[in-house]
Design an enzyme around this catalytic site. Structure first.
Site, PDB file in Angstrom:
ATOM      1  N   ASP A 298      39.660  11.673  57.862  1.00 25.25           N
ATOM      2  CA  ASP A 298      40.510  11.182  58.941  1.00 25.25           C
ATOM      3  C   ASP A 298      41.797  12.002  59.022  1.00 25.25           C
ATOM      4  O   ASP A 298      42.418  12.286  58.005  1.00 25.25           O
ATOM      5  CB  ASP A 298      40.825   9.703  58.689  1.00 25.25           C
ATOM      6  CG  ASP A 298      41.694   9.098  59.774  1.00 25.25           C
ATOM      7  OD1 ASP A 298      41.413   9.333  60.960  1.00 25.25           O
ATOM      8  OD2 ASP A 298      42.670   8.399  59.441  1.00 25.25           O
TER       9      ASP A 298
ATOM     10  N   ASP B 235      43.856  11.832  67.406  1.00 24.65           N
ATOM     11  CA  ASP B 235      43.373  10.832  66.459  1.00 24.65           C
ATOM     12  C   ASP B 235      41.863  10.906  66.280  1.00 24.65           C
ATOM     13  O   ASP B 235      41.114  10.591  67.201  1.00 24.65           O
ATOM     14  CB  ASP B 235      43.771   9.436  66.962  1.00 24.65           C
ATOM     15  CG  ASP B 235      43.372   8.338  65.992  1.00 24.65           C
ATOM     16  OD1 ASP B 235      43.026   8.657  64.838  1.00 24.65           O
ATOM     17  OD2 ASP B 235      43.410   7.164  66.376  1.00 24.65           O
TER      18      ASP B 235
END
Length: 464
Positions: free
Chosen positions: A344, A139
């Site tokens: 992201d 992540d």
């Protein structure tokens, strides 16, 4: 006679120019159906050591591999649901961190979760000595590394047995006075053992709580000792499948920051379009992560929030022409930390501030007016009925970052959304200030995160 030759030459030159211009304006999209759930296979031992010990490469798996009983349409709807929660979580974190006021107490305020798509991709990592192999989500939108640990007060269901630190010779609790403990946003301290405690809370009320400690992680045959991580004995909420999370953000406790001296604060990943490639997605740490063909854009610092990777988006072109109404001012990060654009790995669909999105969408609709329109689908308001076709021509889309023009393959912005030939323009608008470049638009590029050089790079066709 000479005049006639010149006229002919001019005609052919103009024709050539218009043909080359048309080639730049449009590209062919080969239509592929929604992909089925990928298979999940990962060896736990490796016969060959890594050739370069200061670099390592790992295959990545998509979260869909943990839902092999779902149809392609069900998988896609689940992905969009996770994506919506993920987006809300990231914007909430950005908004709350840039507001003055007291801390919300004992929490590291990382607002993203495994079920919400805290990373859509995971890999298999050895934890402890001897190593126990577990699935960990990667992540870029969070920092803390954590996993579930026995004994469990409460643990959610995961694919592998829960890690037991009592059976690892390299596990070590951190004292409350440790500098690593103080790096947590709001560390806790056990009154009994005087050891460091952590808690990570999520936007939907999910959380993980336990001992903040150090442990050896094994990537293929490369051991990385003394990684600070949360050993969670109380983990509650909508988590699914994976044992924990490998934080790849810019903050001080993220895995790239902790291992800066080993891997030179560099990593990259390449996410394949599963419908078009059999090559695995991968993540690389170390100098080998930097592709020679990458074009780089500088990272923009946000003093209020050091986790996210902010970059500067200046303009967007559709069909070879910059879209009027999309300017750098729409994406500016202001002095109080609001707005801006982040890249992201865990968000699927790119979100742009609303006025920029509307200008982009209208330009794309104009360039694709020959395609048959279809009703809206979920968050997508620009869809087409391409049933019965095998390929179509679509306008090109280029993202202009400072120092790097990223020309997207057609599969990165016109995507299948059902099994009946509906394809949608894979961007969406947001009324919030934060824009996010999602992983659908990143597919096929090697995306390089060079924390030391304070830059992010894009290398096309980087998954080979």
């Amino acid at each position: 006679m000479e005049e006639k030759k010149q006229t002919t030459r001019l005609f052919f030159f103009t024709l050539l120019l218009s043909l080359s211009s048309a080639a730049l304006d449009h590209q062919t999209l080969l239509l592929s159906p929604l992909p089925s759930a990928p298979s999940l296979s990962q060896p736990e031992s490796f016969s060959q050591p890594d050739s370069h010990p200061s670099s390592l490469s790992l295959p990545l798996h998509h979260l869909d591999a943990l839902s092999s009983d779902q149809t392609p349409s069900q998988l896609f709807r689940l992905r969009l649901r996770r994506d919506s929660l993920r987006f809300d979580s990231l914007t909430s974190l950005a908004y709350n961190r840039t507001r003055p006021g007291p801390s919300s107490g004992f929490s590291s305020s990382i607002v993203s979760g495994l079920s919400q798509g805290s990373g859509e991709y995971f890999t298999r990592i050895g934890v402890g000595s001897p190593p126990k192999y577990l699935y960990m989500v990667l992540d870029t939108g969070s920092d803390v590394v954590w996993l579930q640990c026995a004994p469990c007060k409460r643990c959610y269901s995961q694919t592998d047995p829960v890690f037991d630190p009592r059976k690892s010779s390299s596990f070590s609790s951190l004292p409350c006075s440790s500098p690593l403990c103080r790096r947590l946003d709001s560390p806790g301290c056990s009154s009994k053992s005087k050891t460091c405690l952590y808690q990570v809370s999520y936007g939907d009320g999910s959380f993980t709580f336990g001992d903040f400690s150090t442990e050896t992680l094994t990537f293929r045959r490369s051991k990385v000792p003394k990684v600070a991580l949360g050993c969670g004995h109380d983990n509650e909420g909508l988590f699914v499948g994976a044992a924990g999370l490998l934080g790849l953000g810019r903050g001080k406790l993220s895995f790239p920051s902790q291992t800066g001296s080993r891997f030179n604060s560099k990593f990259s990943y390449c996410l394949v379009d599963r419908s078009a490639s059999s090559k695995p997605s991968s993540v690389v740490f170390g100098d080998s992560a930097v592709s020679r063909t990458a074009r780089f854009t500088p990272l923009v610092p946000n003093p209020k929030l050091d986790t996210f990777y902010y970059i500067e988006l200046l303009a967007i072109s559709v069909g070879g022409t910059r879209v009027p109404g999309i300017t750098a001012s729409l994406f500016k990060l202001d002095p109080s930390g609001n707005g801006g654009v982040i890249i992201d790995s865990g968000t699927s669909v790119t979100r742009l501030t609303r006025s920029a999105y509307i200008s982009l969408r209208d330009a794309f609709r104009a360039g694709a007016r020959s395609l048959k329109r279809a009703p809206e689908f979920s968050l997508f308001d620009t869809c087409f009925d391409l049933s019965g076709k095998t390929e179509v021509k679509v306008p090109t889309v280029v993202l202009h970052f400072r120092g790097a023009d990223v020309s997207l393959p057609a599969t990165n912005y016109l995507i299948p959304v059902d099994s009946s030939g509906t394809f949608c323009f894979a961007f969406a608008g947001t009324t919030g200030g934060l824009s996010i470049i999602g992983n659908i638009q990143q597919q096929g590029f090697r995306v390089v995160y060079d924390l030391a050089g304070k830059r992010v790079g894009f290398a096309p066709r980087g998954c080979a």
